[in-house]
Scaffold this active site. Structure first.
Site, short mmCIF file in Angstrom:
data_model
loop_
_atom_site.label_atom_id
_atom_site.label_comp_id
_atom_site.label_asym_id
_atom_site.label_seq_id
_atom_site.Cartn_x
_atom_site.Cartn_y
_atom_site.Cartn_z
CG HIS A 24 -7.60 1.12 7.10
ND1 HIS A 24 -6.52 0.63 7.78
CD2 HIS A 24 -7.29 0.97 5.80
CE1 HIS A 24 -5.60 0.21 6.96
NE2 HIS A 24 -6.04 0.41 5.74
CG HIS A 78 3.29 -3.32 11.16
ND1 HIS A 78 2.44 -4.38 11.33
CD2 HIS A 78 2.50 -2.22 11.08
CE1 HIS A 78 1.20 -3.94 11.36
NE2 HIS A 78 1.21 -2.64 11.20
CD GLU A 80 -2.08 -1.79 8.56
OE1 GLU A 80 -1.66 -1.52 9.70
OE2 GLU A 80 -3.22 -1.47 8.16
CG ASP A 82 0.83 1.29 6.62
OD1 ASP A 82 0.76 0.07 6.86
OD2 ASP A 82 0.70 2.14 7.52
CG HIS A 145 -1.99 -1.67 14.81
ND1 HIS A 145 -3.08 -1.53 14.01
CD2 HIS A 145 -0.94 -1.53 13.99
CE1 HIS A 145 -2.71 -1.28 12.76
NE2 HIS A 145 -1.40 -1.27 12.74
CG ASP A 164 1.82 1.10 12.63
OD1 ASP A 164 2.26 1.87 11.77
OD2 ASP A 164 1.09 0.13 12.36
CE1 TYR A 192 -0.21 6.37 13.45
CE2 TYR A 192 0.09 5.51 15.67
CZ TYR A 192 0.32 5.43 14.30
OH TYR A 192 1.08 4.41 13.80
CG HIS A 225 2.63 6.03 10.16
ND1 HIS A 225 2.45 5.98 8.79
CD2 HIS A 225 2.19 4.84 10.62
CE1 HIS A 225 1.94 4.81 8.45
NE2 HIS A 225 1.78 4.10 9.53
FE1 FEO Z 1 -0.16 -0.85 10.97
FE2 FEO Z 1 1.30 1.90 9.66
O1 FEO Z 1 0.62 0.17 9.66
#
Ligand code: FEO
Length: 397
Positions: A24, A78, A80, A82, A145, A164, A192, A225
């Site tokens: 992004h 989460h 999102e 990913d 987030h 995250d 990050y 991550h």
């Molecule tokens: Fe907010 Fe790693 O996704």
């Protein structure tokens, strides 16, 4: 990568995305990982999944430990994509007894996948579930987030699965902080934080206080991550405390874009002034530096001196891109000043100054505009601007 038993009967079963380079607009030169964790207990539980396209990796990992259809519970920390992109395929295969997520998580998953029939159980801070010999306590971390974000804490293992938060976009074969170079790791973690969590710094402060107040005993922090904090989980908590306070160091960034090098000459003269006053300086030409690398340095900078030539009554497009991106990340406690050269209209400096003011910077100078090529006196004025900014930074804003 084989699965890794990070604690007894707790496994990393994620995927490594070695080749991704953009997230992004955040440039991730070293790839990333999508971490998922499997707990083998009376209720076999999978925490998070991975990005769509990594099904083979996830199922291969899990199959080396158990038959994936034996999974009882899914926890979605989460929404999102990913982390939940593969969820529909996992749900269809596993047919879980329950899917635990926050209330906002249930809304988000339903909106994404239109599967109201899934066995959701919405949880909130303070709720816990038993897996057999373990419990899982949930802690909502709204807007860290996304609105749905939450942590899962396993007190028996002193393990915090942190979604995250505390992550890094860094693809490595190593799974733990004590297996990699700490300064490299902290560099990835800072970038990050700056590119993802910076706008929510006040919430990070509240979360850290809450963790303290709850007296969570944490020996391991497992983000979604990058590597897992095992050797020194306190280090990343300490860094998040420091970063979220947004106190600028004795450090200034001079960031510019230039058409025919006049604005560049001004930038270098400003650097001279900052150096003369003993402030740490970094110079960034937008032609060769990515916005997300610059933002990583904005994190602890006390001042930003920003310059652009004027083009078509505005600033150069790369500068507009940077300032738009930076504004969304809401950096705080910065001193600002603007500069640039122009041919006949000269709007860029005023526009940059206005955006810095909108971002809440303390703009300490009207800015320097120079027509065409700076003369010796113009460059001396730029040196003086550098000195002025440095003095303000040393005074602490
Ligand atoms: Fe907010 Fe790693 O996704």
């Amino acid at each position: 990568m084989p699965p890794v038993e990070i604690l007894k009967d707790v496994y990393w079963v994620g995927a490594i995305d070695w080749n991704i380079r953009d997230f992004h607009g955040y440039s991730i030169y070293r790839g990333t990982t999508y971490n998922a964790f499997l707990v083998r207990d009376e209720k076999i539980t999978l925490f998070d999944t991975v990005k769509h396209g990594f099904k083979a990796e996830l199922l291969h990992q899990i199959s080396r430990i158990i038959d994936p259809t034996a999974i009882d519970y899914l926890v979605v920390n989460h929404v999102e994509m990913d982390h939940s992109g593969l969820l529909p395929e996992v749900v269809d295969l596993v047919k879980p007894e329950r899917i635990f997520c926050s209330e906002k998580g249930e809304k988000g998953l339903t909106a994404h996948f239109r599967r109201e029939d899934w066995p959701y159980e919405a949880v909130k801070t303070g709720d816990s579930i038993g897996l057999g010999s373990r419990t899982v306590q949930f802690i909502e971390t709204r807007m860290l987030h996304w609105p749905d974000s939450m942590f899962s804490y396993i007190p028996e293992d002193r393990l915090l699965i942190s979604s995250d938060a505390f992550g890094q976009h860094w693809a490595t074969a190593e799974r733990f902080d004590d297996e990699v170079d700490l300064s490299l790791l902290l560099g990835h973690a800072a970038k990050y934080y700056a590119n993802i969590l910076l706008p929510y710094s006040n919430l990070v402060q509240k979360l850290l206080s809450k963790i303290k107040e709850m007296d969570l005993k944490v020996d391991m922090i497992a983000p979604d991550h990058g590597v897992i904090w095992r050797g020194n989980p306190g280090k990343i908590l300490e860094c998040y405390d420091k970063w979220s306070q947004q106190r600028g160091r004795l450090k200034a960034l001079v960031i510019y874009d230039t058409m025919w090098h006049s604005t560049e000459m001004m930038a270098k003269a400003i650097v001279d002034g900052l150096v003369q006053e003993g402030v740490n300086v970094q110079l960034f030409d937008l032609a060769t530096n990515h916005r997300s690398d610059i933002i990583a340095e904005v994190l602890d900078a006390g001042a930003l001196v920003i310059g652009s030539s004027t083009l078509n009554n505005g600033m150069l497009p790369r500068m507009a891109d940077l300032l738009h991106y930076m504004k969304g990340l809401r950096p705080a406690n910065k001193i600002g000043a603007a500069f640039g050269s122009y041919g006949w209209s000269g709007e860029a400096v005023k526009l940059i100054k206005a955006i810095m003011e909108e971002m809440g910077f303390r703009v300490i100078d009207p800015g320097i505009s120079v027509q065409y090529v700076p003369a010796h006196d113009d460059l001396q004025n730029c040196v003086e601007l550098g000195r002025k900014v440095a003095k303000a930074v040393k005074k602490g804003g």
